[in-house]
Design a protein around this motif. Sequence first.
Motif, PDB file in Angstrom:
ATOM      1  N   LEU A 415      47.481   6.265  46.589  1.00 42.25           N
ATOM      2  CA  LEU A 415      48.482   7.326  46.688  1.00 42.25           C
ATOM      3  C   LEU A 415      48.332   8.393  45.614  1.00 42.25           C
ATOM      4  O   LEU A 415      48.909   9.481  45.733  1.00 42.25           O
ATOM      5  CB  LEU A 415      49.890   6.716  46.619  1.00 42.25           C
ATOM      6  N   ASP A 416      47.571   8.114  44.545  1.00 44.39           N
ATOM      7  CA  ASP A 416      47.371   9.131  43.513  1.00 44.39           C
ATOM      8  C   ASP A 416      46.773  10.418  44.082  1.00 44.39           C
ATOM      9  O   ASP A 416      47.286  11.523  43.814  1.00 44.39           O
ATOM     10  CB  ASP A 416      46.479   8.584  42.397  1.00 44.39           C
ATOM     11  N   PRO A 417      45.691  10.341  44.879  1.00 46.47           N
ATOM     12  CA  PRO A 417      45.137  11.581  45.452  1.00 46.47           C
ATOM     13  C   PRO A 417      46.122  12.287  46.377  1.00 46.47           C
ATOM     14  O   PRO A 417      46.122  13.518  46.446  1.00 46.47           O
ATOM     15  CB  PRO A 417      43.903  11.093  46.221  1.00 46.47           C
ATOM     16  N   VAL A 418      46.966  11.518  47.076  1.00 48.50           N
ATOM     17  CA  VAL A 418      47.936  12.122  47.996  1.00 48.50           C
ATOM     18  C   VAL A 418      48.934  12.984  47.230  1.00 48.50           C
ATOM     19  O   VAL A 418      49.145  14.170  47.546  1.00 48.50           O
ATOM     20  CB  VAL A 418      48.671  11.027  48.797  1.00 48.50           C
ATOM     21  N   PHE A 419      49.566  12.415  46.203  1.00 51.30           N
ATOM     22  CA  PHE A 419      50.563  13.166  45.448  1.00 51.30           C
ATOM     23  C   PHE A 419      49.912  14.301  44.654  1.00 51.30           C
ATOM     24  O   PHE A 419      50.530  15.354  44.440  1.00 51.30           O
ATOM     25  CB  PHE A 419      51.333  12.225  44.520  1.00 51.30           C
TER      26      PHE A 419
END
Length: 501
Positions: A415-419
């Motif tokens: 989820l880091d790349p998503v946010f």
Amino acid sequence: MLLLFTDEAMAFSPCLVYLAILVLASHVMFSDAAVRVWGLRTNGLLLGSLSLLRYLYLAGTLYDRSVVAQQCPALKHLDVSCCVHLHPVALLLLAHSSGLKCLISLLALDIGLEENEDNGTATAAFLLLGLPSLRQVVVDNAGQACTMICKQEFGPTEGFTSKDRVASLQELWTRRIQGGDGEEDSFSLEEKLDKSVDLGKSRADGVRADKGSQETTVKLGIHEIQSVSLDSLDAVGQLCSDLHSVSLNCHDEDDSGDDEGSGFRRTTLLTKGLATWSSQVRCLSLQFPGPLSELVTPLQVTGSSLICLTLEGVQADGHLPFLDLISACPKLTSLTVHIDPPRSNQEEEEDDEDLEDWNLPCLPDLRSLTLNFFLDERQLKPVLCWRSLRGQLWALLRGAPQLQKLSLIATPCRLDPVFRLVLDHHSKPLNALDQPPLRCLRHVNLKRSDVTMETMARLVNTCHRLSTLDLSGCCSMTLSNITKLQGKASRRRHKLQITWT
């Protein structure tokens, strides 16, 4: 006014509870009052005579008899869900001659210990025909009841209704055909016999066209219905042409597995059934045991009017069906999907610099998003097998500036790349509003997902309205991280509750 009575209150002073209800019953000013009871053995003595009561909530109590028809004649909303001591047959009095003609909403799922399913279906049919004002029906066997009414299969129920000394289903059906809602109860016995004889003669004449027209004349004013199966969907469509909300169970007992034939049958029946309400259904809930791609066509038929969509049990089979789902339902304000992750790795990823070329759809009106990926309890963390999902998540989060509730549980991608894409990149998905993302978030649940402290710190600093943050099972988060987040939260104007285990 809302009165709440619990078992603790009864244990402390049952006399005071009875007195409170009697006071409620004697005051005209409380005509719109509601009584909610938890954990009580509710009976006629407790209810007294609440002639002006509009709302009664008895869900999960020991309520074991249907006395409300006589004691609460003005009742409009009744909830007896999960009352295990209340048999379905006890509900027949609700639609009897002196029953609840004004009842609009009836919630009665998972009641009683009824072993005879036919009685439950007959009871549901009796309620559908005998309560002309009913708009919301949440009862077991509602779909089968519609099938019984459409086919006029009332013969086997004659003994059932005569035993309880209520009108037969055939009599109720005849009243609805004649446009009545109970006025016939004032007729004399001789008049009733004459009408019955006339009806019998018309059938004996063998006028099939008339009978066919009668079968399609009955219309129910139901707006919301649950407990509908695929096999009963056609009957529900014939009777309930004004439906706004429907809950469907698409599991087929005749299917031996998820083979291509059963999938085609599911899709065909579902598409045909939903086409009945193609431009009017607002809320749709589906329990669907097949791949997401099989739902694309049915949702394209009815998705343009949907504002709330819930899918349970579906299987992920690539990112294209997910994008098609979003495109088919552009007005959604709530999307909930309980889904099995892909069975094989979906490794393809796009360069962050090419966001403008992705042309991904979004849901600009979305207020609530829940994606709950199935994860075996024996697994500590999800397998990151759907990395390309980050593009779809970016489109959903970046394109929904009014999003208030976000749940991404056991997400099969980091989820880091998503946010980071949502917060840092200036590109927007198709038809997105020109407003900053995530500013309205109040509740975030990232349970058992792959996310780090750096991202969570940015989220806490960015989402000033955030009130709850659930990071349970996030393996990348440590006790030290949570302590630091709580320190940041303590300096916020709005209180933030962080959960981590």
